[in-house]
Scaffold this motif. Structure first.
Motif, PDB file in Angstrom:
ATOM      1  N   UNK A   1      -4.336   3.449   1.402  1.00  0.00           N
ATOM      2  CA  UNK A   1      -5.184   3.217   0.236  1.00  0.00           C
ATOM      3  C   UNK A   1      -6.081   4.419  -0.055  1.00  0.00           C
ATOM      4  N   UNK A   2      -6.618   5.036   0.995  1.00  0.00           N
ATOM      5  CA  UNK A   2      -7.468   6.226   0.783  1.00  0.00           C
ATOM      6  C   UNK A   2      -6.660   7.351   0.149  1.00  0.00           C
ATOM      7  N   UNK A   3      -5.437   7.549   0.611  1.00  0.00           N
ATOM      8  CA  UNK A   3      -4.587   8.591   0.034  1.00  0.00           C
ATOM      9  C   UNK A   3      -4.294   8.291  -1.438  1.00  0.00           C
ATOM     10  N   UNK A   4      -4.054   7.043  -1.739  1.00  0.00           N
ATOM     11  CA  UNK A   4      -3.782   6.616  -3.116  1.00  0.00           C
ATOM     12  C   UNK A   4      -5.000   6.907  -3.998  1.00  0.00           C
ATOM     13  N   UNK A   5      -6.167   6.546  -3.520  1.00  0.00           N
ATOM     14  CA  UNK A   5      -7.400   6.790  -4.278  1.00  0.00           C
ATOM     15  C   UNK A   5      -7.579   8.285  -4.525  1.00  0.00           C
ATOM     16  N   UNK A   6      -7.360   9.108  -3.501  1.00  0.00           N
ATOM     17  CA  UNK A   6      -7.585  10.539  -3.647  1.00  0.00           C
ATOM     18  C   UNK A   6      -6.638  11.170  -4.666  1.00  0.00           C
ATOM     19  N   UNK A   7      -5.406  10.678  -4.759  1.00  0.00           N
ATOM     20  CA  UNK A   7      -4.500  11.162  -5.810  1.00  0.00           C
ATOM     21  C   UNK A   7      -5.096  10.895  -7.187  1.00  0.00           C
TER      22      UNK A   7
ATOM     23  N   UNK B   1      -5.693  -0.469   9.835  1.00  0.00           N
ATOM     24  CA  UNK B   1      -6.031   0.948   9.697  1.00  0.00           C
ATOM     25  C   UNK B   1      -4.990   1.676   8.858  1.00  0.00           C
ATOM     26  N   UNK B   2      -3.725   1.336   9.037  1.00  0.00           N
ATOM     27  CA  UNK B   2      -2.672   1.968   8.252  1.00  0.00           C
ATOM     28  C   UNK B   2      -2.818   1.611   6.772  1.00  0.00           C
ATOM     29  N   UNK B   3      -3.109   0.356   6.469  1.00  0.00           N
ATOM     30  CA  UNK B   3      -3.337  -0.057   5.079  1.00  0.00           C
ATOM     31  C   UNK B   3      -4.480   0.756   4.486  1.00  0.00           C
TER      32      UNK B   3
ATOM     33  N   UNK C   1       0.844  -1.199   0.000  1.00  0.00           N
ATOM     34  CA  UNK C   1       0.000   0.000   0.000  1.00  0.00           C
ATOM     35  C   UNK C   1       0.878   1.248   0.000  1.00  0.00           C
ATOM     36  N   UNK C   2       1.934   1.232   0.794  1.00  0.00           N
ATOM     37  CA  UNK C   2       2.865   2.355   0.824  1.00  0.00           C
ATOM     38  C   UNK C   2       3.609   2.526  -0.488  1.00  0.00           C
TER      39      UNK C   2
END
Length: 196
Positions: free
Chosen positions: A128-134, A122-124, A65-66
Motif C-alpha cells: 500500500x505504501x508503494x502504491x501511495x508513493x506512485x 506488514x506485506x499489505x 494490494x499487489x
C-alpha cells in the motif's frame, strides 16, 4: 489494460465467494462449509486449495494490494509520451474500477486486516505504501505547488473517497456504473485541485 475472458479457476471462485461472505457476515461468522457450498464443493474440499480461512483472508488482502500496485505500475509504464494529467486520470480510473468492482474487498480490508498474521499485515502495508508513493509522484507532477506531505494527504483523502463505495448503497441502488465512475472521477480531481 487487457481484460481476462477465460473462466475463473476454482481457486478464484473460492476467493470471490469467501470475500463476499466475509464482507457480509464477518470473518468469524462464516465457516468453510458455507464457502464450499457457495462454490459447489464440500467444506473440507477447500483444503485442497487453501490451508484454511486464514490463508484465504491473507491471499485476498495481500492479493488486492499487489494487484493495485501492479496495475498502477502498468499504467505508468503505458504512459510514455502521455501528459501527467492523463496519467493521473488513468490512475484514478484504475482505482475507481477497483472500488466499484471489488466492494467486498474494501469492506474486508476495513474490518479484517488486523486478523492477518503480522507478516501478511506488514506485506499489505508495504504494498500500500508503494502504491501511495506512485500516486504522490504523479499528483506532484500535475499539481507542482503541492508539497510532498500535502500530496500524500491528498492521495489518502482521495482513496478514502473512492473506497467509500460500499457505503453508497447496494450495487443496484447506485446510478449506472458509468455515471457513478464519472462522478467519482470528477470528485477525485476536484480534491487534488483543492489541495493545491
Amino acid at each position: 489494460m487487457a481484460t481476462r475472458t477465460d473462466a475463473p479457476t476454482r481457486r478464484e471462485q473460492i476467493l470471490k465467494e469467501a470475500a463476499r461472505l466475509f464482507a457480509e457476515r464477518g470473518f468469524h461468522g462464516v465457516g468453510v462449509d458455507e464457502i464450499g457450498a457457495a462454490v459447489g464443493i464440500s467444506g473440507p474440499g477447500l483444503y485442497r486449495h487453501f490451508a484454511g480461512k486464514d490463508a484465504m483472508l491473507a491471499e485476498l488482502l495481500v492479493g488486492i494490494s499487489g494487484q493495485l500496485l501492479t496495475g498502477a505500475k502498468r499504467r505508468l509504464a503505458d504512459a510514455d509520451g502521455v501528459t501527467p494529467e492523463a496519467v493521473l486520470d488513468s490512475l484514478i480510473e484504475g482505482h475507481i474500477d477497483f472500488a466499484l468492482d471489488d466492494r467486498p474487498l474494501i469492506i474486508l480490508h476495513d474490518r479484517e486486516l488486523d486478523r492477518l498474521r503480522d507478516s501478511d499485515r506488514k506485506l499489505v502495508r508495504q504494498l500500500q505504501r508503494q502504491y501511495v508513493e506512485l500516486w504522490v509522484e504523479v499528483v506532484r507532477e500535475v499539481y507542482p505547488g503541492l508539497t510532498e506531505p500535502t500530496a500524500r494527504s491528498a492521495v489518502h483523502s482521495v482513496f478514502g473517497l473512492l473506497n467509500s463505495t460500499p457505503h453508497l448503497g447496494r450495487a443496484g441502488s447506485l446510478p449506472g456504473r458509468g455515471a457513478t465512475a464519472e462522478l467519482l472521477h470528477r470528485m477525485a480531481r476536484g480534491a487534488f485541485a483543492a489541495a493545491e
